[in-house]
Design an enzyme around this catalytic site. Structure first.
Site, PDB file in Angstrom:
ATOM      1  N   TRP A 104       0.772  -1.225   0.228  1.00  0.00           N
ATOM      2  CA  TRP A 104       0.120  -0.129  -0.112  1.00  0.00           C
ATOM      3  C   TRP A 104       0.676   1.391   0.033  1.00  0.00           C
ATOM      4  CZ3 TRP A 104       1.818   2.440   3.987  1.00  0.00           C
ATOM      5  CH2 TRP A 104       2.362   1.579   5.150  1.00  0.00           C
ATOM      6  N   ASN A 105       1.980   1.082   0.306  1.00  0.00           N
ATOM      7  CA  ASN A 105       2.949   2.435   0.572  1.00  0.00           C
ATOM      8  C   ASN A 105       2.967   3.252  -0.484  1.00  0.00           C
ATOM      9  OD1 ASN A 105       4.581   0.516  -0.083  1.00  0.00           O
ATOM     10  ND2 ASN A 105       6.221   1.298   0.935  1.00  0.00           N
ATOM     11  N   GLY A 140       6.755  -6.296  -0.496  1.00  0.00           N
ATOM     12  CA  GLY A 140       6.129  -6.341   0.924  1.00  0.00           C
ATOM     13  C   GLY A 140       7.007  -6.547   2.081  1.00  0.00           C
ATOM     14  N   GLU A 159      12.826  -3.280  11.330  1.00  0.00           N
ATOM     15  CA  GLU A 159      12.515  -2.121  10.419  1.00  0.00           C
ATOM     16  C   GLU A 159      11.567  -1.160  11.005  1.00  0.00           C
ATOM     17  OE1 GLU A 159      11.411  -0.936   5.814  1.00  0.00           O
ATOM     18  OE2 GLU A 159      10.726  -2.858   6.555  1.00  0.00           O
ATOM     19  N   CYS A 180      10.425   1.363   2.255  1.00  0.00           N
ATOM     20  CA  CYS A 180      11.543   0.542   2.333  1.00  0.00           C
ATOM     21  C   CYS A 180      13.098   1.143   1.890  1.00  0.00           C
ATOM     22  CB  CYS A 180      11.301  -0.595   1.277  1.00  0.00           C
ATOM     23  SG  CYS A 180       9.800  -1.542   1.387  1.00  0.00           S
ATOM     24  N   LYS A 187      -2.758  -8.673  -7.113  1.00  0.00           N
ATOM     25  CA  LYS A 187      -3.340  -8.723  -5.752  1.00  0.00           C
ATOM     26  C   LYS A 187      -2.716  -7.613  -5.072  1.00  0.00           C
ATOM     27  CE  LYS A 187      -3.915  -9.763  -1.308  1.00  0.00           C
ATOM     28  NZ  LYS A 187      -4.225  -8.603  -0.541  1.00  0.00           N
ATOM     29  N   HIS A 188      -3.471  -6.480  -4.870  1.00  0.00           N
ATOM     30  CA  HIS A 188      -3.165  -5.261  -4.141  1.00  0.00           C
ATOM     31  C   HIS A 188      -3.216  -5.390  -2.575  1.00  0.00           C
ATOM     32  CE1 HIS A 188      -1.025  -1.545  -4.443  1.00  0.00           C
ATOM     33  NE2 HIS A 188      -1.502  -0.969  -5.165  1.00  0.00           N
ATOM     34  N   ALA A 189      -2.814  -4.704  -1.836  1.00  0.00           N
ATOM     35  CA  ALA A 189      -2.893  -4.601  -0.451  1.00  0.00           C
ATOM     36  C   ALA A 189      -4.378  -4.098  -0.286  1.00  0.00           C
ATOM     37  CB  ALA A 189      -2.295  -3.425   0.252  1.00  0.00           C
ATOM     38  N   GLU A 203      11.057  -8.148  -3.281  1.00  0.00           N
ATOM     39  CA  GLU A 203      11.508  -6.656  -2.833  1.00  0.00           C
ATOM     40  C   GLU A 203      10.906  -6.700  -1.105  1.00  0.00           C
ATOM     41  OE1 GLU A 203      11.689  -3.371  -1.237  1.00  0.00           O
ATOM     42  OE2 GLU A 203      10.498  -2.668  -2.865  1.00  0.00           O
ATOM     43  N   LEU A 204      11.751  -6.953  -0.186  1.00  0.00           N
ATOM     44  CA  LEU A 204      11.111  -6.852   1.110  1.00  0.00           C
ATOM     45  C   LEU A 204      11.443  -5.754   1.831  1.00  0.00           C
ATOM     46  CD1 LEU A 204      11.721 -10.701   1.498  1.00  0.00           C
ATOM     47  CD2 LEU A 204       9.783  -9.591   0.470  1.00  0.00           C
TER      48      LEU A 204
END
Length: 461
Positions: A136-137, A212, A365, A268, A160-162, A234-235
């Site tokens: 979502w960010n 995510g 984080e 991130c 599949k979005h947030a 990508e975390l």
């Protein structure tokens, strides 16, 4: 989490959606598979025409979709407009360059002959329907940086979005439809996270990409490995921001504020750990803290707001727990550090000094406008602190000493090293991390080739 738009500035639920049923989901999977069979054969020029049209429509919609994003996840509306503009730019970048990036490659003539061939080449072919699990960010940018190269390569996408940005997710499907892409080229799946595993196991899905959390990445990566499917992950990130004695300290402190609080600190690649040489530590800490304290917090739809609310109540609770743990363990709060009264999921820009390895915030984080300050005695200690994290997404280094630069580029464990500036993604530059920040790359030529079948073509003599 329900599939709903909940305004983080006041907690009000504005729209709610029912999750897709099995019948509708099956219809969309069938459509994606059928569309790929024909779309994969379209010419680059046609794909580019469609993607350029999508960019134009996005430019026209910029103000409207910016307000939607802000209402759904709380970013300042000026930043939301900038995000939409960045997406249009990336679409045009890939529309213009994809054909060259995926052009046939021919080995050296001597190597071709040595292989016994009269001719040999490498061709990039699309893989098929790709599942994108997105956060979502940056609700537009995270999707577009996958969709633009994937569509230009001849793949089709399933998003599949947030669950807290459903309006943005539906807008993206509508955008590509209005641009003229064939039905089924890009579809939004209004589903919960629990449905992802079954979709990823479906043989019609050929690959997946996820941006995510680390747990989400582990889940998708585990299922994909069982199914022997390609993934790009990508975390999280806990990027270091290193300031050395030769740096322009005032400029470094000014940029540091933006680097930490961009997107309300929910990025991130936001700088999170500020590692400052002892010779300039006091000066940097004073100016950085002044800048953080001076930020304007308020309604994200107001033009002069610099920091809005966090995207969810749970997100604010998690951030507050990290700060409270650090305070109990002896960290010094230079500014912020206390949840404000009133509606909305706000948390003030916060600077913590005296952070130690035993504190949770050193290892986890901090997804919000909270910065940690570290004092480094020398270059060796700066590198040691910078690498003392399970993450390795990007990094920032401020120095005028080329020997320093060479050392940091050689030794920092990160997917990027940004010298005398803050980390930012750009279509021309590969984006991704190492360690628990994931694997694979987005953007640039590297990104468009991630979901291609790299095919060797050999002709006998």
């Amino acid at each position: 989490m329900p599939i709903a738009t909940v305004n983080p500035a006041n907690g009000e639920t504005l729209k709610a959606y029912e999750a897709m049923g099995e019948e509708e989901l099956e219809r969309r999977l069938q459509l994606a598979e059928a569309t790929f069979r024909t779309y994969r054969t379209t010419a680059f020029a046609e794909r580019a025409r469609l993607l350029d049209r999508a960019a134009g429509l996005l430019d026209e919609d910029r103000a409207e979709i910016a307000r939607v994003m802000t209402t759904e996840m709380g970013k300042p509306v000026k930043q939301a407009r900038a995000e939409a503009a960045k997406c249009a730019k990336a679409m045009r970048w890939y529309a213009e360059r994809a054909e060259a990036l995926l052009a046939d490659e021919e080995p050296a003539e001597a190597d071709v002959k040595d292989s016994g061939a009269s001719r040999a080449l490498v061709r990039y072919r699309p893989m098929g329907p790709v599942l994108a699990v997105m956060p979502w960010n940056f609700p537009l940018w995270q999707v577009v940086r996958f969709a633009a190269p994937a569509l230009m390569a001849g793949n089709v996408g399933l998003l599949k979005h947030a669950s807290n940005v459903p309006q943005t997710a539906l807008y993206l499907e509508d955008l590509f439809h209005r641009a003229g892409f064939p039905e089924g080229c890009f579809q939004t799946l209004l589903i919960g996270s629990a449905a992802v595993d079954d979709i990823l196991r479906d043989e019609r899905i050929k690959a997946a990409t996820l941006t995510g959390s680390e747990p989400a990445g582990r889940a998708v990566g585990s299922t994909a490995s069982q199914m022997i499917k390609k993934t790009v992950l990508e975390l999280g990130g806990s990027d270091p921001y290193v300031v050395m004695p030769s740096a322009d300290v005032d400029r470094a402190a000014e940029v540091a504020v933006t680097a930490r609080v961009q997107n309300n600190g929910q990025s991130c690649i936001a700088a999170k750990r500020f590692i400052v040489h002892t010779d300039v530590y006091d000066r940097f800490a004073e100016r950085f803290t002044e800048g953080m304290r001076a930020l304007r917090i308020g309604d994200p739809l107001e033009e002069d707001t610099e920091v809005g609310p966090l995207a969810s109540e749970r997100g604010r609770d998690d951030l507050e727990e990290l700060v409270d743990d650090a305070k109990r363990s002896g960290a010094t709060v230079l500014c912020g550090g206390e949840r404000p009264d009133g509606p909305g999921w706000y948390y003030p820009p916060t600077v913590l000094a005296g952070v130690t390895r035993e504190m949770r915030i050193h290892r986890e984080e901090a997804f919000g406008p909270v910065a940690t300050l570290y004092r480094a005695a020398d270059l060796d200690e700066a590198v040691l602190i910078a690498n003392d994290t399970p993450f390795g997404l990007s990094s920032n280094v401020w120095t005028r000493d080329e020997a320093d630069v060479d050392r940091f580029v050689r030794d920092l464990e990160a997917g990027g090293v940004y010298v005398n500036g803050m980390t930012a993604s750009h279509p021309a530059l590969p984006f991704g991390g190492v360690k628990r920040s994931g694997y694979g790359r987005e953007l640039s030529g590297h990104g468009i080739r991630e979901f291609c079948n790299i095919t060797t073509v050999w002709h006998g003599a």
